[in-house]
Design a protein around this motif. Structure first.
Motif: not given
Length: 201
Positions: A6, A9-10, A13, A19-20, A23, A81, A84
């Motif tokens: 995670i 990924y954050a 992005k 934020d993740v 979302t 995505d 997000l």
């Protein structure tokens, strides 16, 4: 391993872990509530008020967080995505204007009125929520917990549990210890346990 994924990924992005999480919370509640397309859902997100203190630290035993109110509409068939990206845009806009100070000054005013006034205000707010069955779900990341020693005993696992929320109140809490994130929800009534389990899954 999931938490590390995670975080990566954050970062890829240009988003935060919060934020993740927000979302994921939005998308889950959109699905559970079968929210119609284009209908906005308002969510509360806690914000650390220590950002306004010297050295960003405080030793006081008190609540040092405020709340931001984020409104996001559901878009059917939108990929994760895309949601997000919209969450990041909303949070960026809110953070550009001294976030959390409004809720902090509101609480300061309530406190100045005395405990009886504050208790009545909170009871009235809860009654309104129950009457109309409306609430603003809350996401609170309690942060990273430090490792403590209790005498010779070393802490090996740690997490913070969310406070108990009375229906229809709902709060998802997250805390991290030793690279592991734990989620918790505080709720009332056995009749809600199946819904909470479904949400967590």
């Amino acid at each position: 391993a999931q938490f590390e994924a995670i975080k990566k990924y954050a970062k890829d992005k240009k988003a935060t872990v919060n934020d993740v999480l927000l979302t994921g919370l939005y998308r889950t509640l959109f699905a559970i509530n079968e929210t119609g397309e284009g209908k906005p859902m308002v969510m509360q997100v806690s914000i650390d008020l220590r950002r306004y203190l010297p050295e960003h630290r405080a030793e006081a035993v008190c609540n040092l967080s405020g709340a931001l109110y984020v409104a996001l509409e559901r878009k059917l068939d939108e990929p994760f995505d895309g949601t997000l990206e919209r969450v990041c845009g909303s949070i960026r806009k809110l953070k550009g204007d001294y976030p959390g100070l409004e809720s902090a000054t509101g609480l300061e005013y309530l406190f100045s009125q005395g405990s009886a006034y504050m208790e009545k205000y909170m009871a009235d707010s809860a009654a309104q929520g129950k009457k109309y069955n409306v609430t603003f779900p809350l996401l609170s990341n309690f942060g990273v917990l430090d490792k403590y020693h209790f005498g010779e005993l070393e802490m090996v696992k740690g997490y913070i549990t969310s406070p108990v929320m009375y229906p229809p109140g709902f709060m998802l809490g997250a805390s991290t210890f030793n690279g592991e994130m734990t989620f918790s929800i505080g709720y009332c009534g056995q009749e809600n346990s199946e819904q909470i389990s479904g949400f967590m899954n």
